[in-house]
Motif scaffolding. Structure first.
Motif, PDB file in Angstrom:
ATOM      1  N   THR A  46      38.535  -6.948  -4.858  1.00  0.00           N
ATOM      2  CA  THR A  46      38.781  -7.790  -3.690  1.00  0.00           C
ATOM      3  C   THR A  46      39.487  -6.954  -2.637  1.00  0.00           C
ATOM      4  N   SER A  97      39.965 -12.469   2.883  1.00  0.00           N
ATOM      5  CA  SER A  97      39.680 -11.832   1.594  1.00  0.00           C
ATOM      6  C   SER A  97      38.192 -11.740   1.376  1.00  0.00           C
ATOM      7  N   ASN A  99      35.457 -10.740  -1.753  1.00  0.00           N
ATOM      8  CA  ASN A  99      35.224 -10.357  -3.140  1.00  0.00           C
ATOM      9  C   ASN A  99      33.987  -9.484  -3.202  1.00  0.00           C
ATOM     10  N   ALA A 113      42.330 -10.886  -6.514  1.00  0.00           N
ATOM     11  CA  ALA A 113      42.728 -11.534  -5.262  1.00  0.00           C
ATOM     12  C   ALA A 113      44.248 -11.496  -5.073  1.00  0.00           C
TER      13      ALA A 113
END
Ligand code: PMV
Length: 326
Positions: A46, A97, A99, A113
């Motif tokens: 992440t 964020s 991924n 995360a």
């Protein structure tokens, strides 16, 4: 505030526990009942950018281009509150964020995360934390996140207080390890690990044996890593995962993370082993399976599972690095 950057980006890799964490002795601070041991993965990570700004009335959180609702973001906001209190700065933040999971592997993880968020948010506010302090902080977002501060093999020392519960790297001479991530279902898991482990602790009559199982498995796995002993590592990891899932099956009400495809894969792993292709599996709080094997059998493992799941759902990876600031 002159020397404080107010913005930072960090990249953290997810990790897979070979000896699982399943149950807390202190739910608020996330102090586990036992230690655990994981391997950080190279291809699943992440990246998180955190920017604190004057013009924000509330924290904004965007994950993979989706802006979280007030309810969805409470966990992140509580986490940012901890960081704000540590620094004395009360500015609200914008968190973006992403991924990075190859193709459709569906292994988005709270571990990577919160490790990325801990690193980016503290750096943005000018806090210069040691890796141990970062691990303690990441733990408060999601237990397994404390292990994603480090690369390679990592042990979470259970401890018995906020300051004594953190992860640390494990010495390893293991020369050859692949993990093949088999994506069975990328839908959100039905029962979150937080609730599920609490149910197991409270209602499984077998839970009282779990700390003994973990203590023995931690010793065995650490020795296997020192001895470059893939067979012991694989056998112990697979059995530890099955015993963790036995705690969900034996809870009241009983629950199950496996689906039909998960069971099929477990059987196939046993068949492969009988036919001389040495591989082992581990499974977390969902139906996806991670298969452990060495280089000599990697192609055979991939070839075996591709027809069953499709190429985009079979993702090989190796050990990955520690969290970094970008
Ligand atoms: O940290 P959490 O709440 O996502 O729980 C992780 C639980 C397992 O993945 C099943 C085991 C582990 O040690 O990572």
């Amino acid at each position: 505030m002159n020397n404080i950057p107010l913005t930072a980006t960090a990249k953290a890799h997810t990790n897979i526990a070979l000896v699982k964490y399943w149950g807390k002795k202190e739910p608020q601070l996330i102090i586990p009942n036992t230690g655990s041991l994981s391997v950080t993965l190279n291809d699943f990570y992440t990246t998180s950018t955190v920017t604190f700004a004057n013009d924000l009335k509330e924290d904004q959180v965007t994950i993979d281009d989706y802006q979280l609702t007030s309810e969805e973001k409470t966990r992140v906001v509580s986490f940012l509150d901890i960081v704000r209190n540590m620094s004395g700065c009360q500015l609200k933040a914008r968190v973006t964020s992403n991924n990075h999971v190859p193709t459709a592997a569906g292994l988005a993880s709270s571990a990577s995360a919160f490790a990325a968020l801990a690193t980016a948010s503290t750096h943005a506010l000018g806090l210069d934390l040691s890796t141990t302090e970062l691990s303690i902080l990441a733990r408060k977002g999601s237990g397994s996140a404390c292990r994603s501060i480090y690369g390679g093999f990592v042990e979470w020392l259970a401890g018995d207080s906020d300051q004594t519960s953190y992860a640390t790297p494990v010495t390893s001479n293991l020369s050859d390890l692949n993990l093949v991530v088999l994506n069975v279902n990328k839908n959100k898991k039905k029962i979150g690990s937080r609730h599920a482990m609490a149910e197991s602790v409270a209602t499984s009559p077998f839970y009282k044996e779990w700390p003994n199982v973990v203590n023995q498995d931690l010793k065995t796995v650490k020795q296997a890593l020192l001895d470059d002993d893939f067979t012991t590592l694989g056998m112990t990891s697979e059995l530890n995962a099955m015993r963790m899932h036995a705690l969900t099956l034996s809870a009241d009400p009983s629950f199950l993370y496996f689906n039909g495809t998960t069971l099929k894969i477990i059987e196939e792993v046993h068949h492969l082993r009988q036919s001389g292709i040495e591989c082992y599996c581990t499974i977390d709080a969902g139906p996806n399976v991670k298969v452990l094997c060495q280089n000599q059998h990697l192609d055979a493992v991939i070839a075996h599972f591709t027809p069953l799941l499709g190429a985009t759902n079979v993702t090989p990876t190796k050990m990955g690095p520690a969290v970094t600031l970008l």
